[in-house]
Design an enzyme around this catalytic site. Structure first.
Site, short mmCIF file in Angstrom:
data_model
loop_
_atom_site.label_atom_id
_atom_site.label_comp_id
_atom_site.label_asym_id
_atom_site.label_seq_id
_atom_site.Cartn_x
_atom_site.Cartn_y
_atom_site.Cartn_z
N LYS A 1 0.84 -1.20 0.00
CA LYS A 1 0.00 0.00 0.00
C LYS A 1 0.87 1.23 0.00
CE LYS A 1 -4.48 0.90 0.26
NZ LYS A 1 -5.55 -0.05 -0.08
N ASP B 1 -6.63 4.06 -4.98
CA ASP B 1 -7.28 3.95 -3.68
C ASP B 1 -8.00 5.29 -3.45
OD1 ASP B 1 -7.24 1.96 -1.23
OD2 ASP B 1 -6.99 3.93 -0.33
#
Ligand code: GLU
Length: 420
Positions: A112, A152
């Protein structure tokens, strides 16, 4: 009320995911060193990104990329642009990605990224320079066989396009497989834009079936109107559900008779949701406590906590966001008999179609939308069934069962590699 402890509930996502690992690992009876490995990311990079602003000044942004565990395969997971990004949040999100990929059986580990920025305050040019700057800073750390980013919160296909271009130029090789969620023309996949919401809807349909309910007329409240929330609201309407409430970061609107969704989309694009009508305005907090069949938290972490969980009245919570429910809240929701479809299952459709995109990029052979959706539906249903079966077997909730499936898988890979 039962809680994990008498201590104040932690809202640090990194501590929360560690707690979730402990809960699931206790059922698996694994040696402590296995959970010790899983409870921390393998690598975390911090970067500093100078960006020339339109007014001639230079601003310096801070960003991160966390890689959790590469036993199963390369890292995979989005990049978040948000003012509240922290290194602990990015670490936690990379860990949730590992477990998410595990639940749906993808050959990835978790990754991430995040940059501390409110992209809504940047011009298009500033956003492009920031996106390219971030990619330049992490380029040696990632790659199609190493770690593959994606969109995201507040990042888009266009941003993925700029980042893919920067990476390709740096390496001197066109490399579409370095990032997913790209524009179609650059090797994006049909169905990727809708995939998170679509996957979430497949799990909601499975949950409704489990409860012996039909989607027709089921009432829905959606918190968050980004890619996941907005499209989930549309797809659920198409399934016959009645969307009664939606919200974005500025607040929400609620109509027991069902919202006029065309008006909602128009307002979201051109104005403020609140302009729907003063008598319909509610807060984001109120939305979570509405008496609805299905609640879809599709915004950020820690919105359902020990403070409001007892007031949640939904029958099903489908976590389109990552980490919306804290462990203390989970216990309360379980006591209330609310069916929680955990984030690592409910929102796994996005990364599943990202995987399809990556496979198409590596093969240079592209699929039809029907093919993508058919494969996604199959995978979401079989994953839901596997999680449901394990939860029933151990008389536990779907989140714990989902974590168990993934932890078992990662452990198996670590044993096979000779790490443990
Ligand atoms: N950001 C999305 C998630 O949290 C998608 C990640 C991906 O496609 O790699 O699952």
């Amino acid at each position: 009320m039962t809680t994990f402890s008498n201590e104040v509930e932690s809202l640090n996502p990194f501590e929360i995911v560690q707690k979730q690992i402990d809960v699931a690992a206790a059922y698996l009876k694994l040696p402590a060193y296995v959970t010790d490995i899983l409870k921390k990311p393998k690598r975390v990079l911090t970067v500093s990104i100078p960006v020339k602003m339109d007014d001639g000044t230079t601003r310096v942004f801070e960003g991160y990329r966390s890689q959790h565990n590469d036993a199963i395969g390369p890292g995979k997971g989005g990049i978040r642009f948000h003012p509240d990004v922290t290194i602990d949040e990015v670490k936690a999100l990379s860990m949730w990605m590992s477990f998410k990929c595990g639940v749906v059986g993808l050959p990835y580990s978790g990754g991430k990224g995040g940059v501390i920025v409110d992209p809504r305050t940047l011009s298009k040019g500033e956003l492009e320079r920031l996106s390219r700057g971030y990619m330049e800073a992490i380029a040696d750390f990632i790659g199609p066989d190493k770690d593959i980013p994606a969109p995201d919160v507040y990042t888009t296909a266009q941003i993925m396009g700029w980042m893919m271009d920067t990476y390709s130029r740096l390496k001197g090789v066109n490399t579409p497989g370095v990032i997913t969620g790209k524009p179609l023309i650059l090797g994006g996949s049909l169905g990727r834009n809708e995939a998170t919401a679509q996957g979430c809807v497949y799990t909601i349909l499975a949950a409704l079936k489990e409860l012996g309910r039909s989607p027709s007329g089921a009432t829905v409240a959606v918190q968050g109107f980004g890619n996941a929330g907005r499209i989930a609201a549309r797809l659920l309407t198409e399934q016959g559900c009645k969307v009664v409430a939606v919200s974005d970061s500025s607040g929400g609107i609620y109509d027991t008779n069902g919202l006029d969704m065309n008006k909602v989309y128009d307002l979201k694009d051109n104005g403020k949701l609140a302009q729907y009508g003063a008598q319909y305005v509610i807060s984001n907090g109120d939305l979570l406590e509405l008496d609805v069949d299905i609640l879809v938290p599709a915004a950020l972490e820690n919105v359902i906590t020990r403070h409001n969980a007892a007031n949640v009245k939904a029958k099903i919570i489908a976590e389109a966001a990552n980490g919306p429910t804290t462990p203390d809240a989970d216990i309360i929701l379980k006591e209330k008999g609310i069916l929680v479809i955990p984030d690592i299952l409910a929102n796994a459709g996005g990364v599943t179609v990202s995987y399809f995109e990556w496979v198409q990029n590596l093969a240079n052979f592209y699929w039809s939308e029907e093919e993508v959706l058919e494969k996604l539906e199959k995978r979401m249903h079989s994953s839901y069934d596997a999680v449901r079966a394990l939860a029933s077997e151990h008389d536990t909730d779907l989140r714990t069962a989902a974590f168990m499936i993934s932890i078992k898988r990662i452990n198996e890979a670590m044993v096979a590699r000779g790490w443990v």
